[in-house]
Design a protein around this motif. Structure first.
Motif, PDB file in Angstrom:
ATOM      1  N   LEU A  45      16.925  29.090 -21.482  1.00  0.00           N
ATOM      2  CA  LEU A  45      16.791  28.332 -22.737  1.00  0.00           C
ATOM      3  C   LEU A  45      17.000  29.194 -23.982  1.00  0.00           C
ATOM      4  O   LEU A  45      17.272  28.674 -25.060  1.00  0.00           O
ATOM      5  CB  LEU A  45      15.397  27.686 -22.809  1.00  0.00           C
ATOM      6  CG  LEU A  45      15.124  26.574 -21.783  1.00  0.00           C
ATOM      7  CD1 LEU A  45      13.642  26.222 -21.750  1.00  0.00           C
ATOM      8  CD2 LEU A  45      15.962  25.337 -22.094  1.00  0.00           C
ATOM      9  N   CYS A  46      16.871  30.513 -23.825  1.00  0.00           N
ATOM     10  CA  CYS A  46      16.961  31.436 -24.966  1.00  0.00           C
ATOM     11  C   CYS A  46      18.294  31.251 -25.693  1.00  0.00           C
ATOM     12  O   CYS A  46      19.326  31.041 -25.087  1.00  0.00           O
ATOM     13  CB  CYS A  46      16.813  32.881 -24.494  1.00  0.00           C
ATOM     14  SG  CYS A  46      17.083  34.096 -25.799  1.00  0.00           S
ATOM     15  N   GLU A  47      18.231  31.317 -27.018  1.00  0.00           N
ATOM     16  CA  GLU A  47      19.429  31.086 -27.826  1.00  0.00           C
ATOM     17  C   GLU A  47      19.928  32.359 -28.502  1.00  0.00           C
ATOM     18  O   GLU A  47      20.708  32.292 -29.462  1.00  0.00           O
ATOM     19  CB  GLU A  47      19.133  29.987 -28.865  1.00  0.00           C
ATOM     20  CG  GLU A  47      18.848  28.645 -28.191  1.00  0.00           C
ATOM     21  CD  GLU A  47      18.331  27.568 -29.152  1.00  0.00           C
ATOM     22  OE1 GLU A  47      18.246  27.839 -30.369  1.00  0.00           O
ATOM     23  OE2 GLU A  47      18.012  26.463 -28.675  1.00  0.00           O
ATOM     24  N   THR A  58      12.163  36.170 -29.418  1.00  0.00           N
ATOM     25  CA  THR A  58      11.971  35.958 -30.860  1.00  0.00           C
ATOM     26  C   THR A  58      12.729  34.755 -31.422  1.00  0.00           C
ATOM     27  O   THR A  58      12.407  34.297 -32.515  1.00  0.00           O
ATOM     28  CB  THR A  58      12.401  37.215 -31.652  1.00  0.00           C
ATOM     29  OG1 THR A  58      13.733  37.554 -31.259  1.00  0.00           O
ATOM     30  CG2 THR A  58      11.475  38.382 -31.365  1.00  0.00           C
ATOM     31  N   CYS A  59      13.742  34.250 -30.714  1.00  0.00           N
ATOM     32  CA  CYS A  59      14.477  33.097 -31.254  1.00  0.00           C
ATOM     33  C   CYS A  59      13.581  31.857 -31.229  1.00  0.00           C
ATOM     34  O   CYS A  59      12.511  31.860 -30.616  1.00  0.00           O
ATOM     35  CB  CYS A  59      15.758  32.855 -30.445  1.00  0.00           C
ATOM     36  SG  CYS A  59      15.450  32.238 -28.782  1.00  0.00           S
ATOM     37  N   ASN A  60      14.012  30.786 -31.887  1.00  0.00           N
ATOM     38  CA  ASN A  60      13.211  29.552 -31.902  1.00  0.00           C
ATOM     39  C   ASN A  60      12.915  29.067 -30.493  1.00  0.00           C
ATOM     40  O   ASN A  60      11.790  28.707 -30.174  1.00  0.00           O
ATOM     41  CB  ASN A  60      13.957  28.451 -32.660  1.00  0.00           C
ATOM     42  CG  ASN A  60      13.805  28.616 -34.151  1.00  0.00           C
ATOM     43  OD1 ASN A  60      12.861  29.263 -34.608  1.00  0.00           O
ATOM     44  ND2 ASN A  60      14.734  28.063 -34.909  1.00  0.00           N
ATOM     45  N   ALA A  61      13.954  29.067 -29.643  1.00  0.00           N
ATOM     46  CA  ALA A  61      13.792  28.550 -28.283  1.00  0.00           C
ATOM     47  C   ALA A  61      12.727  29.350 -27.530  1.00  0.00           C
ATOM     48  O   ALA A  61      11.859  28.781 -26.870  1.00  0.00           O
ATOM     49  CB  ALA A  61      15.127  28.601 -27.540  1.00  0.00           C
ATOM     50  N   CYS A  62      12.787  30.671 -27.638  1.00  0.00           N
ATOM     51  CA  CYS A  62      11.794  31.512 -26.951  1.00  0.00           C
ATOM     52  C   CYS A  62      10.404  31.240 -27.487  1.00  0.00           C
ATOM     53  O   CYS A  62       9.437  31.141 -26.728  1.00  0.00           O
ATOM     54  CB  CYS A  62      12.131  32.991 -27.110  1.00  0.00           C
ATOM     55  SG  CYS A  62      13.392  33.555 -25.959  1.00  0.00           S
ATOM     56  N   ARG A  63      10.302  31.100 -28.818  1.00  0.00           N
ATOM     57  CA  ARG A  63       8.972  30.893 -29.389  1.00  0.00           C
ATOM     58  C   ARG A  63       8.393  29.543 -28.962  1.00  0.00           C
ATOM     59  O   ARG A  63       7.230  29.452 -28.615  1.00  0.00           O
ATOM     60  CB  ARG A  63       9.001  31.067 -30.906  1.00  0.00           C
ATOM     61  CG  ARG A  63       9.075  32.565 -31.271  1.00  0.00           C
ATOM     62  CD  ARG A  63       8.849  32.849 -32.737  1.00  0.00           C
ATOM     63  NE  ARG A  63      10.008  32.399 -33.505  1.00  0.00           N
ATOM     64  CZ  ARG A  63       9.943  31.478 -34.474  1.00  0.00           C
ATOM     65  NH1 ARG A  63       8.786  30.926 -34.777  1.00  0.00           N
ATOM     66  NH2 ARG A  63      11.037  31.133 -35.116  1.00  0.00           N
TER      67      ARG A  63
HETATM   68 ZN   LIG Z   1      15.274  33.954 -27.201  1.00  0.00          ZN
END
Ligand SMILES: [Zn+2]
Length: 304
Positions: A45-47, A58-63
């Motif tokens: 899912l990480c962007e 740290t990206c929105n998806a990870c958060r």
């Molecule tokens: Zn990410």
């Protein structure tokens, strides 16, 4: 995710171009399968722009993922494992309604333009109607949906479900990495509890937290009053019996249950008692009279 599973994640990464619709993450209890599956979900899912940095954290998806509210991620677990809003009498199995509700998730389009991920844990804790409903989704997988099934009893899954999944085995880690991780967790007697856990570090950690109680049960097993203790007793009797059988065969103890080597005689009686205790452990999930049941299994122990 636990450090010993990094090589498994790396091997997954190497094959990521040919992503299956369904992945079956399987292995013994306590080796970190769930954390690995979660990391895989976060990775998918990480962007982050650079693939090598995923999951970046740290990206929105990870958060969102780490906060438990990524819109393209669904987690199916029995109510008993829910973190919040646990019902009064929580179910121990994944219910058919939970699987049915998936349809709303898998047939609408993705929120973030990427994959949608469904994590089922433990995937074997499903009754036949729920499993059949899941099978339908696996047979005609909606585009862009990945199923991650986590199971320590893949043999209890429908064969038709197993055959739709690509298997990812998570074995017991090398002893050295397990011991160094346990040392980092501040575990005393790590060797003993790792042996008792059959090499599974997360189990060893749980056992070490109950060290006094377990040492007491192993030293002098006695009838118990409450059902929560019953599983611990049946497990102690099962592992002691296996060690007795090994001892009778002239083999070293596997679970370090405390008996002296070469003292047991009747290997076959101990083996069949160990099998009976395996069945008893499963029975302890059902309502029964703990005192009677524990007295009965203690009385059935072989004498030599
Ligand atoms: Zn990410």
């Amino acid at each position: 995710m636990h450090p010993w599973n990094q090589p498994i994640l790396d091997s997954f990464e190497a094959r990521i171009a040919r992503l299956p619709h369904a992945l079956l993450v399987h292995g013994p209890r306590g080796v970190g399968k769930l954390a690995l599956a979660e990391r895989i979900a976060q990775r998918l899912l990480c962007e982050a722009a650079e693939a090598a940095r995923r999951p970046c954290g740290t990206c929105n998806a990870c958060r969102w993922f780490l906060a438990g509210n990524h819109p393209d991620f669904r987690r199916l677990e029995p109510e008993i494992l829910w973190k919040d809003e646990v019902p009064d009498k929580p179910s121990r199995i994944i219910k058919i309604d939970q699987v049915r509700e998936l349809a709303d998730f898998t047939y609408v389009t993705t929120h973030r333009g990427g994959l949608r991920i469904v994590l089922l844990h433990p995937a074997d804790e499903m009754q036949v109607p729920a499993a059949n409903s899941l099978l339908k989704s696996l047979e005609e997988p909606p585009a862009g949906v990945i199923f991650l099934l986590v199971s320590h009893h893949p043999d209890r899954l429908l064969a038709t479900i197993r055959s739709r999944c690509v298997a990812l085995a998570v074995p017991v880690p090398p002893r050295k990495s397990a011991l160094s991780w346990l040392a980092g967790q501040g575990v005393k007697d790590a060797e003993r509890w790792l042996a008792y856990a059959g090499g599974a570090p997360l189990r060893a950690l749980e056992y070490a937290a109950d060290a006094q109680i377990l040492a007491g049960i192993l030293a002098s097993p006695a009838p118990v009053e409450d059902r929560d203790k019953l599983e611990q007793l049946a497990e102690a009797l099962q592992k002691t019996a296996l060690d007795k059988a090994f001892s009778a065969f002239g083999l070293p103890s596997r679970y370090q249950t405390g008996g002296k080597a070469g003292t047991a005689q009747n290997a076959h009686a101990w083996l069949s008692y160990a099998r009976a205790m395996g069945r008893s452990r499963r029975l302890t999930q059902h309502p029964l009279n703990a005192r009677l049941f524990s007295a009965e299994i203690l009385a059935a122990r072989p004498k030599t």
